[in-house]
Structures are given as C-alpha cells and as structure tokens.
Write a protein that holds these residues in place. Structure first.
Motif, mmCIF file in Angstrom:
data_model
loop_
_atom_site.group_PDB
_atom_site.id
_atom_site.type_symbol
_atom_site.label_atom_id
_atom_site.label_comp_id
_atom_site.label_asym_id
_atom_site.label_seq_id
_atom_site.Cartn_x
_atom_site.Cartn_y
_atom_site.Cartn_z
ATOM 1 N N CYS A 1 26.021 4.087 -67.176
ATOM 2 C CA CYS A 1 25.443 4.624 -65.828
ATOM 3 C C CYS A 1 26.479 5.214 -65.068
ATOM 4 N N ASP A 2 26.342 6.397 -64.746
ATOM 5 C CA ASP A 2 27.141 7.204 -63.868
ATOM 6 C C ASP A 2 26.472 6.769 -62.468
ATOM 7 N N VAL A 3 27.097 6.104 -61.453
ATOM 8 C CA VAL A 3 26.425 5.707 -60.477
ATOM 9 C C VAL A 3 26.171 6.737 -59.261
ATOM 10 N N GLY A 4 27.065 7.980 -59.431
ATOM 11 C CA GLY A 4 26.895 9.176 -58.752
ATOM 12 C C GLY A 4 26.751 8.889 -57.287
ATOM 13 N N ASN A 5 26.045 9.345 -56.502
ATOM 14 C CA ASN A 5 26.179 9.102 -55.006
ATOM 15 C C ASN A 5 25.779 8.042 -54.235
ATOM 16 N N ASP A 6 25.216 6.913 -55.285
ATOM 17 C CA ASP A 6 24.413 5.793 -54.717
ATOM 18 C C ASP A 6 24.730 4.621 -55.446
ATOM 19 N N ALA A 7 25.762 3.858 -55.380
ATOM 20 C CA ALA A 7 26.193 2.797 -56.343
ATOM 21 C C ALA A 7 25.240 1.565 -56.088
ATOM 22 N N ALA A 8 24.690 1.532 -54.690
ATOM 23 C CA ALA A 8 23.773 0.578 -54.522
ATOM 24 C C ALA A 8 22.619 0.566 -55.426
ATOM 25 N N ALA A 9 22.007 1.980 -55.613
ATOM 26 C CA ALA A 9 20.823 2.174 -56.215
ATOM 27 C C ALA A 9 21.122 1.848 -57.845
ATOM 28 N N ALA A 10 22.456 2.369 -58.239
ATOM 29 C CA ALA A 10 22.695 1.809 -59.488
ATOM 30 C C ALA A 10 22.606 0.276 -59.951
ATOM 31 N N LEU A 11 23.011 -0.445 -58.911
ATOM 32 C CA LEU A 11 22.982 -1.946 -59.267
ATOM 33 C C LEU A 11 21.541 -2.382 -59.005
ATOM 34 N N GLU A 12 20.795 -1.841 -58.386
ATOM 35 C CA GLU A 12 19.355 -2.203 -58.183
ATOM 36 C C GLU A 12 18.700 -1.816 -59.694
ATOM 37 N N THR A 13 18.977 -0.492 -60.197
ATOM 38 C CA THR A 13 18.442 -0.306 -61.538
ATOM 39 C C THR A 13 18.912 -1.272 -62.460
ATOM 40 N N LEU A 14 20.101 -1.539 -62.413
ATOM 41 C CA LEU A 14 20.668 -2.459 -63.506
ATOM 42 C C LEU A 14 19.841 -3.993 -63.208
ATOM 43 N N ALA A 15 19.619 -4.259 -62.042
ATOM 44 C CA ALA A 15 19.143 -5.583 -62.068
ATOM 45 C C ALA A 15 17.394 -5.375 -62.214
ATOM 46 N N ALA A 16 16.866 -4.368 -62.037
ATOM 47 C CA ALA A 16 15.526 -4.314 -62.505
ATOM 48 C C ALA A 16 15.502 -4.051 -64.143
ATOM 49 N N MET A 17 16.477 -3.433 -64.702
ATOM 50 C CA MET A 17 16.552 -3.436 -66.190
ATOM 51 C C MET A 17 16.768 -4.814 -66.637
ATOM 52 N N ARG A 18 17.497 -5.759 -66.124
ATOM 53 C CA ARG A 18 17.733 -7.122 -66.558
ATOM 54 C C ARG A 18 16.574 -8.095 -66.180
ATOM 55 N N ALA A 19 15.799 -7.361 -65.402
ATOM 56 C CA ALA A 19 14.582 -8.328 -65.111
ATOM 57 C C ALA A 19 13.318 -7.954 -66.098
ATOM 58 N N THR A 20 13.857 -7.048 -66.807
ATOM 59 C CA THR A 20 12.557 -6.862 -67.940
ATOM 60 C C THR A 20 12.743 -7.648 -68.935
ATOM 61 N N GLU A 21 11.418 -8.281 -69.497
ATOM 62 C CA GLU A 21 11.289 -9.289 -70.570
ATOM 63 C C GLU A 21 12.335 -8.681 -71.742
ATOM 64 N N GLY A 22 13.472 -9.601 -72.200
ATOM 65 C CA GLY A 22 14.128 -9.380 -73.341
ATOM 66 C C GLY A 22 15.636 -8.792 -72.891
ATOM 67 N N TYR A 23 15.629 -8.440 -71.799
ATOM 68 C CA TYR A 23 17.000 -7.610 -71.391
ATOM 69 C C TYR A 23 17.736 -8.367 -70.365
ATOM 70 N N ALA A 24 17.583 -9.548 -70.237
ATOM 71 C CA ALA A 24 18.336 -10.467 -69.298
ATOM 72 C C ALA A 24 19.826 -10.254 -69.345
ATOM 73 N N GLU A 25 20.293 -10.267 -70.597
ATOM 74 C CA GLU A 25 21.820 -9.883 -70.689
ATOM 75 C C GLU A 25 22.129 -8.685 -70.966
ATOM 76 N N LEU A 26 21.598 -7.557 -70.763
ATOM 77 C CA LEU A 26 21.874 -6.245 -71.190
ATOM 78 C C LEU A 26 23.292 -5.851 -70.565
ATOM 79 N N PRO A 27 24.284 -5.697 -71.273
ATOM 80 C CA PRO A 27 25.326 -5.307 -70.948
ATOM 81 C C PRO A 27 25.503 -3.831 -70.167
ATOM 82 N N ALA A 28 26.296 -3.458 -69.316
ATOM 83 C CA ALA A 28 26.454 -2.159 -68.684
ATOM 84 C C ALA A 28 27.847 -1.868 -68.447
ATOM 85 N N VAL A 29 28.121 -0.533 -68.452
ATOM 86 C CA VAL A 29 29.229 0.240 -68.178
ATOM 87 C C VAL A 29 28.853 1.086 -66.952
#
Length: 158
Positions: free
Chosen positions: A65-93
């Motif tokens: 993920c390129d965080v662009g102008n909003d690093a907080a939004a990127a972290l929120e999206t990552l948290a939302a993705m990890r809250a998805t069933e089966g993706y709790a351990e989704l790695p990210a760069v």
C-alpha cells in the motif's frame, strides 16, 4: 523410465497474490509491474474500498500500500482488512514519503508482519521486503506450533 510430474517440485509453489493499493495510477502500475515481473499475481486497487473488496476475490497473501497523503487512512484500511474473516495475519508493506517517518514506529507496534518502505524506493528493495514479509508469517506460525518464538519481533534469523 518415468518422468516426474511437475507438481512434485517444491520450487513451483503457488505464486503469492498481492493486493496493490495506490491512488496514483502511474505508481500503481509501476508497483504492480515490478511485482508482476517477479511472478507475483497482483490485484490493483485505486482506493481503500477496492482493496477491501479484493479480499473476496480468492486468497490474498499480502497488501502493498502506498499511503499517499493519508497514512492514518492506510492503517485504518489495513486494520479493516485484518478484521476480515481469515485475514487476521495479512502481512503488509506500506510505502510512504519521508514525512511519514513516524509510521515506522506505528507499524513496528503491530502484531502482524508489517514493513515500511520510504520513497524513493528501489524495485530490488521492494522485492526483498515483499519476499521477507511473505515468509515471516509462515515462519512465525511454525514457531507457534513448536512452542518457540522468534527471538527478535518481526525478524527471523535465517
């Protein structure tokens, strides 16, 4: 004589599928191009909703993920993705401009494998980090089964 069928080779493991999230079409194509050239499958997402939807398109192994102008939004999206069933351990760069230097501290605090790369990024560094982050969860999981923990958080000594 018999010929070994190709699926006996351990080297031909399924290429990882990577969600590439970047609001800029040009850098999205560049990122996906670098990963694609390494044999990874890529799903390109222009926005956070698309990245979350991509999780439904079959097993995804990593978010770049390129965080662009909003690093907080990127972290929120990552948290939302990890809250998805089966993706709790989704790695990210996460890829960020230097002004988001504080992001590294935030990602180091996360339990899952999460790495920060700062621009300008070199394609080889990107691939090295992607390879590393894709391997870490598997290694951590095998440590867990053995009841041991890696000695340095987020890093595995090979």
């Amino acid at each position: 004589h018999h010929v070994d069928s190709p699926h006996h080779q351990p080297t031909s493991r399924q290429p990882a599928s990577i969600i590439v999230l970047d609001a800029s079409p040009i850098s999205l194509l560049a990122l996906a191009g670098v990963l694609d050239a390494q044999g990874y499958g890529c799903i390109c997402a222009r926005d956070h909703a698309a990245a979350i939807t991509a999780l439904e398109m079959g097993r995804q192994d990593l978010l770049v993920c390129d965080v662009g102008n909003d690093a907080a939004a990127a972290l929120e999206t990552l948290a939302a993705m990890r809250a998805t069933e089966g993706y709790a351990e989704l790695p990210a760069v996460l890829i960020a401009e230097g002004r988001w230097a504080g992001l590294e501290k935030k990602t180091e605090a996360l339990r899952q494998a999460t790495r920060c790369l700062f621009k300008p990024i070199d394609p080889n560094s990107l691939i090295a980090v992607v390879d590393q982050v894709l391997w870490i969860p598997a290694l951590v999981a095998s440590h867990r089964r053995r009841g041991t923990t890696p000695n340095r958080p987020g890093w595995v000594t090979l």
